[in-house]
Motif scaffolding. Structure first.
Motif, mmCIF file in Angstrom:
data_model
loop_
_atom_site.group_PDB
_atom_site.id
_atom_site.type_symbol
_atom_site.label_atom_id
_atom_site.label_comp_id
_atom_site.label_asym_id
_atom_site.label_seq_id
_atom_site.Cartn_x
_atom_site.Cartn_y
_atom_site.Cartn_z
ATOM 1 N N UNK A 12 16.748 5.183 39.958
ATOM 2 C CA UNK A 12 16.111 6.415 40.442
ATOM 3 C C UNK A 12 15.250 6.102 41.746
ATOM 4 N N UNK A 13 15.141 5.059 41.949
ATOM 5 C CA UNK A 13 14.733 4.582 43.196
ATOM 6 C C UNK A 13 13.209 4.771 43.314
ATOM 7 N N UNK A 18 6.369 4.232 37.653
ATOM 8 C CA UNK A 18 6.508 5.666 37.728
ATOM 9 C C UNK A 18 7.465 6.008 36.693
ATOM 10 N N UNK A 19 8.623 5.038 36.565
ATOM 11 C CA UNK A 19 9.439 5.352 35.385
ATOM 12 C C UNK A 19 8.702 5.576 34.161
ATOM 13 N N UNK A 20 8.043 4.597 33.881
ATOM 14 C CA UNK A 20 7.107 4.521 32.517
ATOM 15 C C UNK A 20 6.536 5.938 32.487
ATOM 16 N N UNK A 21 5.779 6.504 33.612
ATOM 17 C CA UNK A 21 4.982 7.650 33.336
ATOM 18 C C UNK A 21 5.812 8.556 33.169
ATOM 19 N N UNK A 22 6.768 8.719 33.619
ATOM 20 C CA UNK A 22 7.745 9.980 33.356
ATOM 21 C C UNK A 22 8.245 9.878 31.956
ATOM 22 N N UNK A 23 8.869 8.648 31.862
ATOM 23 C CA UNK A 23 9.387 8.462 30.171
ATOM 24 C C UNK A 23 8.333 8.604 29.075
ATOM 25 N N UNK A 31 7.104 16.285 40.293
ATOM 26 C CA UNK A 31 8.540 16.805 39.748
ATOM 27 C C UNK A 31 9.763 16.258 40.413
ATOM 28 N N UNK A 32 9.735 16.074 41.675
ATOM 29 C CA UNK A 32 10.857 15.368 42.225
ATOM 30 C C UNK A 32 11.319 14.223 41.595
ATOM 31 N N UNK A 33 10.387 13.279 41.586
ATOM 32 C CA UNK A 33 10.701 11.841 41.091
ATOM 33 C C UNK A 33 10.971 11.952 39.420
ATOM 34 N N UNK A 34 10.218 13.009 38.994
ATOM 35 C CA UNK A 34 10.313 13.176 37.381
ATOM 36 C C UNK A 34 11.815 13.432 37.167
ATOM 37 N N UNK A 35 12.136 14.319 37.854
ATOM 38 C CA UNK A 35 13.529 14.741 37.798
ATOM 39 C C UNK A 35 14.571 13.780 37.822
ATOM 40 N N UNK A 36 14.419 12.958 39.061
ATOM 41 C CA UNK A 36 15.381 11.547 39.304
ATOM 42 C C UNK A 36 15.109 10.632 38.326
ATOM 43 N N UNK A 37 14.110 10.381 37.735
ATOM 44 C CA UNK A 37 13.802 9.321 36.663
ATOM 45 C C UNK A 37 14.534 9.948 35.442
ATOM 46 N N UNK A 38 14.346 11.165 34.907
ATOM 47 C CA UNK A 38 15.028 11.708 33.590
ATOM 48 C C UNK A 38 16.668 11.662 33.874
ATOM 49 N N UNK A 39 17.014 12.004 35.102
ATOM 50 C CA UNK A 39 18.460 11.998 35.479
ATOM 51 C C UNK A 39 18.891 10.568 35.041
ATOM 52 N N UNK A 42 19.223 9.553 31.699
ATOM 53 C CA UNK A 42 20.145 10.187 30.984
ATOM 54 C C UNK A 42 21.612 9.410 31.437
ATOM 55 N N UNK A 43 21.710 9.531 32.564
ATOM 56 C CA UNK A 43 22.770 8.972 33.217
ATOM 57 C C UNK A 43 23.353 7.454 32.691
ATOM 58 N N UNK A 44 22.259 6.546 32.565
ATOM 59 C CA UNK A 44 22.349 5.099 32.201
ATOM 60 C C UNK A 44 22.348 5.193 30.544
ATOM 61 N N UNK A 45 21.980 6.037 29.891
ATOM 62 C CA UNK A 45 21.919 5.897 28.588
ATOM 63 C C UNK A 45 20.827 5.119 28.158
ATOM 64 N N UNK A 46 19.836 5.277 28.825
ATOM 65 C CA UNK A 46 18.283 4.524 28.472
ATOM 66 C C UNK A 46 17.871 4.906 26.933
#
Lengths: 334, 334
Positions: A12-13, A18-23, A31-39, A42-46
DNA sequence: TTGAAAGCGCTAACAC
DNA sequence: GTGTTAGCGCTTTCAA
């Protein structure tokens, strides 16, 4: 190796923080970063690693529960009620069966405590032999006892007033004219067996019933009820009523009486305790002392939450009044 | 804070590595140091932190199990058997109840997988709606299905041959002269409901029984059995026999028949499925198809261990032949 | 046989 | 609002 939060962050760059915060659902992320992280997730099957999370936070959002014997239908009923109560707060319940064995019980209690459950609900196998386990686990984890409790150790408990429950049954059969009242229950290992027995003795005393009235103590199982019925039939005079320590026993008693053509309620009255699902399906449907499972569960979670919020909150022992459910095994209602 | 392995090591005057080796039972430590470590651990009241250990090792020595509904007495029986099988290998079983809800089932499955159980035993709620959960969790953890299975997804399974089981019951009542045979079971949500239904249809076909013979599908609960019995009584002609999808239903049917003075087995034969504990305590004692719980459990653990040893071992689907237990609800044995 | 040290994956200060 | 980083407690190389 599995996908970690670091992989998600990279993808997500963003930083792992930040990833942890979103997750974990923190609000302080754009919201922008949150979206990127969530995507990315999902993409990686985290998949969230709850073990690592638990190690770090010291909490797990899980509650452990130990019952003495999952095959006794009274316990699944309580478990269900507890599960439903827990639903709202998003905690998971991990259930363990002690198989009536205090060594297994201790093992399970340790396993749950070692895995950092946030709280533990226990129906102790024995009022004395389970004490050490309860003491040990209480030092580490908020614990609430349900239904049964351990002697000589102060700890939260919620259950019904067993003595009172038995007295309801005895009074009921006496009101129907019974004078020779037998008691068939379990050996005095658990607190419920003890309290129900004590309740019976108190009624004997208070009502001046004959002191030689039969008390047969075995297990909380139908097979024992059956054996006890055989015993009663073998040693006349037959009682007018058989007050049983739980429904399973009563069902066994009913079964044996039926086999021997002893009519219930015409020849003898029979009562149970718990009001398990099969009580009303027995033949005849069983008069019994109902334990209000939903109330027990609600109270249990309340106590647990209180103790989790403050380890030093005063110890509470809550006894709920049970009620008598009259069915055909004592002549029926209405 | 709690006592850690570091505290123990310090107290014993050794490195944490040595302390860890002692505490996990490694052989390569001098007896002197081992003694010192054990003493220190006891003195300080050290408790193993299974979470930290799991994070590091990636294993937990626990097996998760999910059942659709703990209140259905067939499942506690299986759980017990599984527990006993697991005993020997020192693994703990954490049990979860899906409350007949695939969303809860998924939540529980994730909770267990997230917490790194070494394996998962599941009785899927639904043959279709549970598939996604099974797929997801199978990617992460060795999984074995018991009793029920999911459609169109290859995964280990062990259960009884439900079709064959039902055919045993149908053949039995037909041998006793029944020609109008009703089937009372659960809606075709789970694989067992489906297979038992299919077994019944096959028998209808094969034996040229009337095509309008009643099939009443509801739930696996006694209340449904009761309702179905009312239904049967309301729409004559009455069947000669009622083959039920499980024992609970059969007990409900028996209860309603008793109430309506329909005699079993004189007026109508009744059979169940599972051979739960109460089957023999029913009135009359219930003829039923027995599921060999111990065998199921043994096979289940065998499959799980095989899959844990090698994630790529070929998928196995083991169907155990059930047997008929004849009791008075069809006229009794001997 | 023993010890030093590097993480397992995540979260939460703390700094910017 | 975002990133850097220090651990949570344990096990396990690797070196001595």
């Amino acid at each position: 190796m599995a996908v970690t939060i670091r992989d998600v962050a990279e993808h997500a760059g963003v930083s792992v923080a930040t990833a942890s915060r979103v997750l974990t659902g923190s609000r302080n992320v754009s919201p922008v970063l949150a979206q990127r992280v969530n995507d990315a997730a999902r993409a990686l099957g985290y998949r969230h690693n709850a073990v690592a999370s638990a190690l770090r936070r010291g909490r797990t959002n899980t509650v452990g529960m130990i019952v003495p014997e999952i095959e006794n239908p009274f316990f699944p009923a309580i478990v269900e009620a507890v599960e439903r109560r827990l639903q709202g707060s998003g905690r998971d319940l991990f259930l363990c069966d002690a198989q009536q064995d205090v060594a297994i019980e201790r093992h399970r209690a340790r396993a749950l405590a070692n895995r950092q459950v946030d709280g533990l609900i226990i129906v102790p196998v024995s009022s004395t032999a389970s004490r050490a386990t309860l003491v040990e686990v209480t030092e580490r984890t908020p614990v609430v006892q349900v239904d049964r409790y351990v002697q000589e150790y102060p700890a939260d408990w919620v259950g019904v007033d067993d003595q009172h429950g038995i007295s309801l049954a005895v009074e009921h059969v006496m009101a129907l004219g019974a004078t020779r009242v037998a008691f068939v229950s379990a050996a005095l290992e658990s607190s419920s067996a003890q309290a129900r027995h004590a309740g019976f003795e108190r009624m004997i005393e208070r009502n001046g019933l004959p002191h030689d009235t039969p008390r047969l103590l075995g297990t909380f199982r139908a097979e024992w009820g059956r054996a006890a019925a055989i015993e009663l039939l073998a040693h006349p005079p037959m009682p007018d009523a058989v007050v049983c320590g739980n429904d399973e026993i009563a069902v066994g008693v009913l079964g044996e009486f039926r086999r021997k053509r002893v009519r219930v309620p015409e020849d003898v009255l029979v009562t149970g305790f718990d009001d398990i699902r099969f009580a009303q399906l027995a033949d005849p449907p069983l008069t019994t002392v109902r334990q209000p499972g939903d109330q027990l569960a609600a109270e249990c979670i309340r106590l647990l939450d209180a103790r989790m919020a403050d380890r030093d909150t005063p110890i509470q022992r809550v006894a709920i009044a049970p009620s008598l459910v009259i069915r055909e095994s004592t002549g029926g209602s209405s």
